[in-house]
Write a protein that holds these residues in place. Sequence first.
Motif, PDB file in Angstrom:
ATOM      1  N   PRO A  60       0.800  -1.229   0.000  1.00 34.37           N
ATOM      2  CA  PRO A  60       0.000   0.000   0.000  1.00 34.37           C
ATOM      3  C   PRO A  60       0.831   1.277   0.000  1.00 34.37           C
ATOM      4  N   LEU A  61       2.105   1.179   0.414  1.00 34.48           N
ATOM      5  CA  LEU A  61       2.938   2.376   0.418  1.00 34.48           C
ATOM      6  C   LEU A  61       3.199   2.882  -1.004  1.00 34.48           C
ATOM      7  N   LEU A  62       3.026   2.012  -1.992  1.00 34.84           N
ATOM      8  CA  LEU A  62       3.198   2.438  -3.383  1.00 34.84           C
ATOM      9  C   LEU A  62       2.178   3.494  -3.790  1.00 34.84           C
ATOM     10  N   THR A  63       1.079   3.567  -3.038  1.00 37.79           N
ATOM     11  CA  THR A  63       0.084   4.595  -3.360  1.00 37.79           C
ATOM     12  C   THR A  63       0.577   5.996  -3.025  1.00 37.79           C
ATOM     13  N   LEU A  64       1.503   6.108  -2.084  1.00 31.77           N
ATOM     14  CA  LEU A  64       1.965   7.426  -1.637  1.00 31.77           C
ATOM     15  C   LEU A  64       2.501   8.277  -2.782  1.00 31.77           C
ATOM     16  N   PRO A  65       3.514   7.807  -3.547  1.00 31.35           N
ATOM     17  CA  PRO A  65       4.010   8.665  -4.634  1.00 31.35           C
ATOM     18  C   PRO A  65       2.966   8.942  -5.707  1.00 31.35           C
ATOM     19  N   MET A  66       2.050   8.001  -5.930  1.00 26.79           N
ATOM     20  CA  MET A  66       1.027   8.216  -6.957  1.00 26.79           C
ATOM     21  C   MET A  66       0.093   9.364  -6.586  1.00 26.79           C
ATOM     22  N   PHE A  67      -0.370   9.365  -5.341  1.00 27.90           N
ATOM     23  CA  PHE A  67      -1.301  10.418  -4.918  1.00 27.90           C
ATOM     24  C   PHE A  67      -0.602  11.770  -4.818  1.00 27.90           C
ATOM     25  N   VAL A  68       0.622  11.764  -4.353  1.00 27.45           N
ATOM     26  CA  VAL A  68       1.372  13.023  -4.280  1.00 27.45           C
ATOM     27  C   VAL A  68       1.597  13.580  -5.680  1.00 27.45           C
ATOM     28  N   TYR A  69       1.975  12.711  -6.603  1.00 26.02           N
ATOM     29  CA  TYR A  69       2.204  13.146  -7.987  1.00 26.02           C
ATOM     30  C   TYR A  69       0.915  13.692  -8.601  1.00 26.02           C
ATOM     31  N   MET A  70      -0.199  13.023  -8.341  1.00 27.70           N
ATOM     32  CA  MET A  70      -1.484  13.469  -8.860  1.00 27.70           C
ATOM     33  C   MET A  70      -1.799  14.883  -8.365  1.00 27.70           C
ATOM     34  N   PHE A 233     -13.864  14.121 -12.666  1.00 31.27           N
ATOM     35  CA  PHE A 233     -13.584  12.980 -13.544  1.00 31.27           C
ATOM     36  C   PHE A 233     -12.388  12.182 -13.027  1.00 31.27           C
ATOM     37  N   ILE A 234     -11.363  12.875 -12.553  1.00 38.44           N
ATOM     38  CA  ILE A 234     -10.170  12.201 -12.040  1.00 38.44           C
ATOM     39  C   ILE A 234     -10.530  11.338 -10.834  1.00 38.44           C
ATOM     40  N   PHE A 235     -11.321  11.915  -9.918  1.00 39.86           N
ATOM     41  CA  PHE A 235     -11.694  11.172  -8.705  1.00 39.86           C
ATOM     42  C   PHE A 235     -12.540   9.947  -9.055  1.00 39.86           C
ATOM     43  N   VAL A 236     -13.511  10.112  -9.949  1.00 43.99           N
ATOM     44  CA  VAL A 236     -14.371   8.995 -10.336  1.00 43.99           C
ATOM     45  C   VAL A 236     -13.564   7.909 -11.042  1.00 43.99           C
ATOM     46  N   ALA A 237     -12.674   8.326 -11.942  1.00 42.85           N
ATOM     47  CA  ALA A 237     -11.852   7.358 -12.671  1.00 42.85           C
ATOM     48  C   ALA A 237     -10.969   6.545 -11.733  1.00 42.85           C
ATOM     49  N   MET A 238     -10.592   7.156 -10.612  1.00 37.01           N
ATOM     50  CA  MET A 238      -9.725   6.476  -9.660  1.00 37.01           C
ATOM     51  C   MET A 238     -10.504   5.588  -8.694  1.00 37.01           C
ATOM     52  N   MET A 239     -11.618   6.101  -8.145  1.00 36.43           N
ATOM     53  CA  MET A 239     -12.290   5.425  -7.047  1.00 36.43           C
ATOM     54  C   MET A 239     -13.277   4.351  -7.503  1.00 36.43           C
ATOM     55  N   VAL A 240     -13.946   4.532  -8.635  1.00 33.93           N
ATOM     56  CA  VAL A 240     -14.949   3.550  -9.060  1.00 33.93           C
ATOM     57  C   VAL A 240     -14.334   2.164  -9.279  1.00 33.93           C
ATOM     58  N   PRO A 241     -13.223   2.040 -10.032  1.00 35.07           N
ATOM     59  CA  PRO A 241     -12.634   0.703 -10.186  1.00 35.07           C
ATOM     60  C   PRO A 241     -12.215   0.093  -8.856  1.00 35.07           C
ATOM     61  N   PHE A 242     -11.749   0.940  -7.930  1.00 38.64           N
ATOM     62  CA  PHE A 242     -11.323   0.423  -6.623  1.00 38.64           C
ATOM     63  C   PHE A 242     -12.509  -0.075  -5.812  1.00 38.64           C
ATOM     64  N   LEU A 243     -13.559   0.733  -5.723  1.00 35.92           N
ATOM     65  CA  LEU A 243     -14.720   0.354  -4.924  1.00 35.92           C
ATOM     66  C   LEU A 243     -15.491  -0.815  -5.536  1.00 35.92           C
ATOM     67  N   SER A 248      -6.970  -2.999  -7.614  1.00 39.72           N
ATOM     68  CA  SER A 248      -6.478  -2.938  -6.241  1.00 39.72           C
ATOM     69  C   SER A 248      -6.229  -1.485  -5.858  1.00 39.72           C
ATOM     70  N   LEU A 249      -5.899  -1.274  -4.601  1.00 46.50           N
ATOM     71  CA  LEU A 249      -5.617   0.073  -4.115  1.00 46.50           C
ATOM     72  C   LEU A 249      -4.455   0.699  -4.882  1.00 46.50           C
ATOM     73  N   THR A 250      -3.398  -0.076  -5.064  1.00 44.41           N
ATOM     74  CA  THR A 250      -2.225   0.430  -5.776  1.00 44.41           C
ATOM     75  C   THR A 250      -2.561   0.752  -7.228  1.00 44.41           C
ATOM     76  N   GLU A 251      -3.311  -0.136  -7.870  1.00 39.31           N
ATOM     77  CA  GLU A 251      -3.691   0.105  -9.268  1.00 39.31           C
ATOM     78  C   GLU A 251      -4.589   1.332  -9.395  1.00 39.31           C
ATOM     79  N   ALA A 252      -5.481   1.533  -8.408  1.00 33.29           N
ATOM     80  CA  ALA A 252      -6.353   2.712  -8.437  1.00 33.29           C
ATOM     81  C   ALA A 252      -5.546   4.000  -8.317  1.00 33.29           C
ATOM     82  N   SER A 253      -4.485   3.974  -7.507  1.00 34.11           N
ATOM     83  CA  SER A 253      -3.651   5.170  -7.377  1.00 34.11           C
ATOM     84  C   SER A 253      -2.938   5.495  -8.687  1.00 34.11           C
ATOM     85  N   VAL A 254      -2.519   4.458  -9.416  1.00 30.94           N
ATOM     86  CA  VAL A 254      -1.889   4.675 -10.723  1.00 30.94           C
ATOM     87  C   VAL A 254      -2.906   5.261 -11.706  1.00 30.94           C
ATOM     88  N   ILE A 255      -4.142   4.752 -11.673  1.00 27.69           N
ATOM     89  CA  ILE A 255      -5.200   5.295 -12.532  1.00 27.69           C
ATOM     90  C   ILE A 255      -5.416   6.778 -12.222  1.00 27.69           C
TER      91      ILE A 255
END
Length: 441
Positions: A60-70, A233-243, A248-255
């Motif tokens: 799950p720590l892999l999500t950190l750089p993705m969200f910061v970059y976003m 749109f960014i939030f929906v594109a990220m959260m819908v596949p996750f929910l 996965s959480l990491t894949e959603a952060s990349v999206i």
Amino acid sequence: MDHNTIAILMFSTMLLMMITGQRVFGAIGFVAVVAAFWLWGPGGTQMGFGSVMKLMKWTPLLTLPMFVYMGYVMSESRLAEDLYRMFHVWFGPLPGGLAIGTILLMVMISVMNGLSVAGMAIGATIALPELLRRNYDKLMISGVIQAGSSLGILIPPSVVLVLFSLIARQPVSELWLAGAVPGLVMATLFVAYIVIRCKLNPDLAPPMDAGERAVITMREKLRLLRAGLMPAFIFVAMMVPFLKGWASLTEASVIGALSAVFAAAVKRRFTWRVFKVATESTLQITVMFMLIITAALSFGAVFDGLGAGRAIEDFFTESLGLGPWQVLILMQLSFLVMGMFLDDTAMLVIVAPVYVSLARHLGFDMIWYGVLYTITCQVAYLTPPFGYNLFLMKAMAPPEFTLPVIYRSVIPFVGVMVLTLILVMLFPQLALWLPHAVLGR
């Protein structure tokens, strides 16, 4: 020397190093390594290396750089400016409307970046000059920007909740969902305070003048509304596949990160400068957090090895004879006091491992307790004399925003945060309803 004395010595040495200006990760890591070597000899120093390997295996720590970059792509490509212009046009005619729009902007920024610093940067560079130009009161401006930006550590995807999940060994997805409703409740209470305050004293936040309102057509309002929907749109594109369980959480952060890049590219704003600044800033923040977490894990291993956590539990429950709720209230009060002198990272490292163990021993829900902890961290961001956002505001704001002004401005908003904390304590379903509804928890 008994183990309790060693634990107190470790704790006091670390605090002394922090007070004298040492880096947080340096102070924590130094005390951990020296104590481990002192207690267990050369073999004890392996705790640090073991912590690094433990950290590297925590996906799950892999999500950190993705969200910061976003978040940095959103900020540097000026997509946040579109949002603010939209809120300005739609809410500007109301007393305090631009302040309300600033809170709503911070909510939108929070759902795209899990850090308070991104909201502070956007608020200071976009909202603050506009609020000043429209003769808003300096106390109102400073309080709104600081309080609004702190929502980023409670509303998902919160980085603080990601770090808490590592300490408490709880699912990040449940913690994020648990933080959403309390975060929106807090934002609503911020807006309610602004509305009431501006009704009582309209000079604090003058509405948009009639001449400016007259030149803004409904077509322009709708155009800005479409522009402001891009972050949604960014939030929906990220959260819908996750929910939905498609990613996965990491894949959603990349999206989410790729969606931010796509949105900036569509607007023709994804330049080399945006890429460079976003990448460098993401690297700096990610490395900083990883160093702190590694040091924290090492310190926690030594502290647990001494049995200090069990000693604190026994002190509360057996020596003082307190009930579970009495212990919980004391824990939260101590967090509020420590927040005046430590930032959320230091609190996470020093106290959270012990208090998490104590809360679990007392039978409290750890997802619910994670929300309580995070709200207290928000308060720590704003409480003098060493609140993190206070110093960020001083560094980013014009000279007329003196420290006394900045300190005074946060008082009512801290009161709203404490009110939210009390509400979540009294009504746990505010935090637990959404995880149950979405994940069947």
